[in-house]
Scaffold this motif. Structure first.
Motif, PDB file in Angstrom:
ATOM      1  N   LEU A   1       5.135   7.276 -10.317  1.00  0.00           N
ATOM      2  CA  LEU A   1       6.260   8.127 -10.705  1.00  0.00           C
ATOM      3  C   LEU A   1       7.009   7.541 -11.906  1.00  0.00           C
ATOM      4  CD1 LEU A   1       7.673   8.976  -7.144  1.00  0.00           C
ATOM      5  CD2 LEU A   1       6.199  10.402  -8.597  1.00  0.00           C
ATOM      6  N   LEU A   2       7.010   6.218 -11.997  1.00  0.00           N
ATOM      7  CA  LEU A   2       7.678   5.558 -13.115  1.00  0.00           C
ATOM      8  C   LEU A   2       6.800   5.512 -14.361  1.00  0.00           C
ATOM      9  CD1 LEU A   2       9.151   2.500 -11.140  1.00  0.00           C
ATOM     10  CD2 LEU A   2      10.275   4.687 -11.662  1.00  0.00           C
ATOM     11  N   LEU A   3       5.494   5.691 -14.167  1.00  0.00           N
ATOM     12  CA  LEU A   3       4.553   5.540 -15.287  1.00  0.00           C
ATOM     13  C   LEU A   3       4.130   6.873 -15.904  1.00  0.00           C
ATOM     14  CD1 LEU A   3       2.198   2.855 -13.663  1.00  0.00           C
ATOM     15  CD2 LEU A   3       4.097   2.442 -15.231  1.00  0.00           C
ATOM     16  N   ARG A   4       4.483   7.973 -15.280  1.00  0.00           N
ATOM     17  CA  ARG A   4       3.958   9.260 -15.742  1.00  0.00           C
ATOM     18  C   ARG A   4       4.555   9.707 -17.076  1.00  0.00           C
ATOM     19  NH1 ARG A   4       6.653  13.430 -11.322  1.00  0.00           N
ATOM     20  NH2 ARG A   4       8.850  12.946 -11.746  1.00  0.00           N
ATOM     21  N   GLU A   5       5.698   9.137 -17.460  1.00  0.00           N
ATOM     22  CA  GLU A   5       6.328   9.527 -18.727  1.00  0.00           C
ATOM     23  C   GLU A   5       5.985   8.581 -19.867  1.00  0.00           C
ATOM     24  OE1 GLU A   5       7.820  12.336 -18.980  1.00  0.00           O
ATOM     25  OE2 GLU A   5       7.730  12.757 -16.823  1.00  0.00           O
TER      26      GLU A   5
ATOM     27  N   GLY B   1      -3.450   0.789 -15.202  1.00  0.00           N
ATOM     28  CA  GLY B   1      -4.223  -0.411 -15.524  1.00  0.00           C
ATOM     29  C   GLY B   1      -3.400  -1.420 -16.302  1.00  0.00           C
ATOM     30  N   PHE B   2      -2.619  -0.935 -17.259  1.00  0.00           N
ATOM     31  CA  PHE B   2      -1.746  -1.806 -18.043  1.00  0.00           C
ATOM     32  C   PHE B   2      -0.679  -2.446 -17.152  1.00  0.00           C
ATOM     33  CE2 PHE B   2       2.103  -2.246 -20.739  1.00  0.00           C
ATOM     34  CZ  PHE B   2       1.618  -3.210 -21.613  1.00  0.00           C
ATOM     35  N   PHE B   3      -0.104  -1.657 -16.274  1.00  0.00           N
ATOM     36  CA  PHE B   3       0.945  -2.148 -15.375  1.00  0.00           C
ATOM     37  C   PHE B   3       0.389  -3.208 -14.416  1.00  0.00           C
ATOM     38  CE2 PHE B   3       3.130  -1.661 -11.238  1.00  0.00           C
ATOM     39  CZ  PHE B   3       4.393  -2.085 -11.614  1.00  0.00           C
TER      40      PHE B   3
ATOM     41  N   LEU C   1       0.819  -1.212   0.000  1.00  0.00           N
ATOM     42  CA  LEU C   1       0.000   0.000   0.000  1.00  0.00           C
ATOM     43  C   LEU C   1       0.856   1.267   0.000  1.00  0.00           C
ATOM     44  CD1 LEU C   1      -2.742  -1.069   2.588  1.00  0.00           C
ATOM     45  CD2 LEU C   1      -2.987  -0.887   0.106  1.00  0.00           C
ATOM     46  N   LEU C   2       2.048   1.170   0.602  1.00  0.00           N
ATOM     47  CA  LEU C   2       2.935   2.326   0.673  1.00  0.00           C
ATOM     48  C   LEU C   2       3.694   2.543  -0.637  1.00  0.00           C
ATOM     49  CD1 LEU C   2       4.286   4.549   2.411  1.00  0.00           C
ATOM     50  CD2 LEU C   2       5.976   2.825   3.076  1.00  0.00           C
ATOM     51  N   LEU C   3       4.201   1.450  -1.210  1.00  0.00           N
ATOM     52  CA  LEU C   3       5.049   1.569  -2.400  1.00  0.00           C
ATOM     53  C   LEU C   3       4.253   1.556  -3.699  1.00  0.00           C
ATOM     54  CD1 LEU C   3       7.938  -0.869  -1.351  1.00  0.00           C
ATOM     55  CD2 LEU C   3       7.859   1.626  -1.152  1.00  0.00           C
ATOM     56  N   GLY C   4       3.023   0.996  -3.658  1.00  0.00           N
ATOM     57  CA  GLY C   4       2.221   0.918  -4.874  1.00  0.00           C
ATOM     58  C   GLY C   4       1.988   2.255  -5.548  1.00  0.00           C
ATOM     59  N   PRO C   5       1.491   3.258  -4.827  1.00  0.00           N
ATOM     60  CA  PRO C   5       1.282   4.570  -5.468  1.00  0.00           C
ATOM     61  C   PRO C   5       2.570   5.191  -6.003  1.00  0.00           C
ATOM     62  CG  PRO C   5       0.048   4.428  -3.415  1.00  0.00           C
ATOM     63  CD  PRO C   5       0.937   3.224  -3.459  1.00  0.00           C
ATOM     64  N   ALA C   6       3.712   4.834  -5.410  1.00  0.00           N
ATOM     65  CA  ALA C   6       4.980   5.391  -5.885  1.00  0.00           C
ATOM     66  C   ALA C   6       5.319   4.916  -7.294  1.00  0.00           C
ATOM     67  CB  ALA C   6       6.111   5.018  -4.926  1.00  0.00           C
ATOM     68  N   CYS C   7       4.711   3.805  -7.713  1.00  0.00           N
ATOM     69  CA  CYS C   7       4.954   3.314  -9.072  1.00  0.00           C
ATOM     70  C   CYS C   7       4.452   4.300 -10.122  1.00  0.00           C
ATOM     71  CB  CYS C   7       4.281   1.955  -9.271  1.00  0.00           C
ATOM     72  SG  CYS C   7       4.996   0.627  -8.279  1.00  0.00           S
TER      73      CYS C   7
END
Length: 222
Positions: free
Chosen positions: A113-117, A134-136, A105-111
């Motif tokens: 940051l990797l998907l915004r580009e 959704g794809f990830f 729950l803590l690290l999931g939303p941080a992903c």
């Protein structure tokens, strides 16, 4: 926009709550957990793909509803652990489960940051920062499905099979052994009670007979 965001969160919660009750009833009747977990995870894959496609806001909310149907997989895992462990063993295992879930729950939303580009096309579907989660998630759930199939086994079923194997390998004292050994057999049983199958009918009958014989013999000697 605020209502749609609220609907996305509410959809998962509603189906998770309802499906959790259904899964609980199923687990009351069946020991095998893995087939149920693999089936539930298919809903999470499907829901993530629907969210990824993003045909319309209503379709995305429906995708979240479908994804919520697979959330009770955690309930199945917890049930399997509780069935296969003692009270002393259970506490640290469930603690590790909870720690892992909280880290997710803590690290999931941080992903995000990797998907915004992200910005590319899969056929006619434009993959960007809005539908990339959704794809990830669909990829992660698919990988999880494969790993669970090959690496996870039903703890309760495995424990029952192990107990059955140990019982089958325990020597059962037959009538011939008792007739030959007499009181020596009774002494051997008392010295090594865990080495014999105490649930078999012959065991109960012969031990009772021998115990009676020993009592009679003791009275005669006295």
């Amino acid at each position: 926009m605020t209502f749609q965001c609220f609907s996305f969160f509410l959809a998962v919660t509603v189906t998770d709550m309802i499906m959790g009750l259904v899964v609980g009833r199923i687990l009351d009747k069946f020991k095998r957990v893995l087939p149920l977990v693999l089936f539930l995870n298919l809903f999470q894959i499907a829901g993530s793909l629907m969210y990824f496609m993003g045909i319309s806001p209503a379709f995305m909310i429906l995708g979240r509803l479908v994804e919520g149907l697979g959330n009770p997989a955690m309930v199945a895992f917890t049930t399997d652990v509780c069935r296969a462990t003692t009270i002393e063993e259970r506490t640290p295992v469930l603690l590790l489960f909870n720690i892992a879930q909280q880290l997710g729950l803590l690290l999931g939303p941080a992903c995000n940051l990797l998907l915004r580009e992200i910005d590319f096309y899969i056929g006619s579907i434009h993959v960007d920062k809005l539908n990339a989660p959704g794809f990830f998630l669909a990829l992660v759930y698919t990988l999880w499905e494969i790993l669970a199939y090959f690496c996870y086994y039903d703890l309760k079923v495995a424990k029952d099979e192990e107990a059955t194997t140990e019982t089958d390998s325990s020597p059962i004292l037959t009538e011939d052994i008792f007739s030959i050994q007499g009181q020596d057999a009774l002494q051997e049983i008392r010295n090594n009670p865990g080495a014999y199958d105490t649930d078999s009918v012959p065991w109960s009958r012969y031990v009772t007979e021998l115990a009676r014989g020993e009592i009679i013999g003791t009275k005669k000697l006295s």
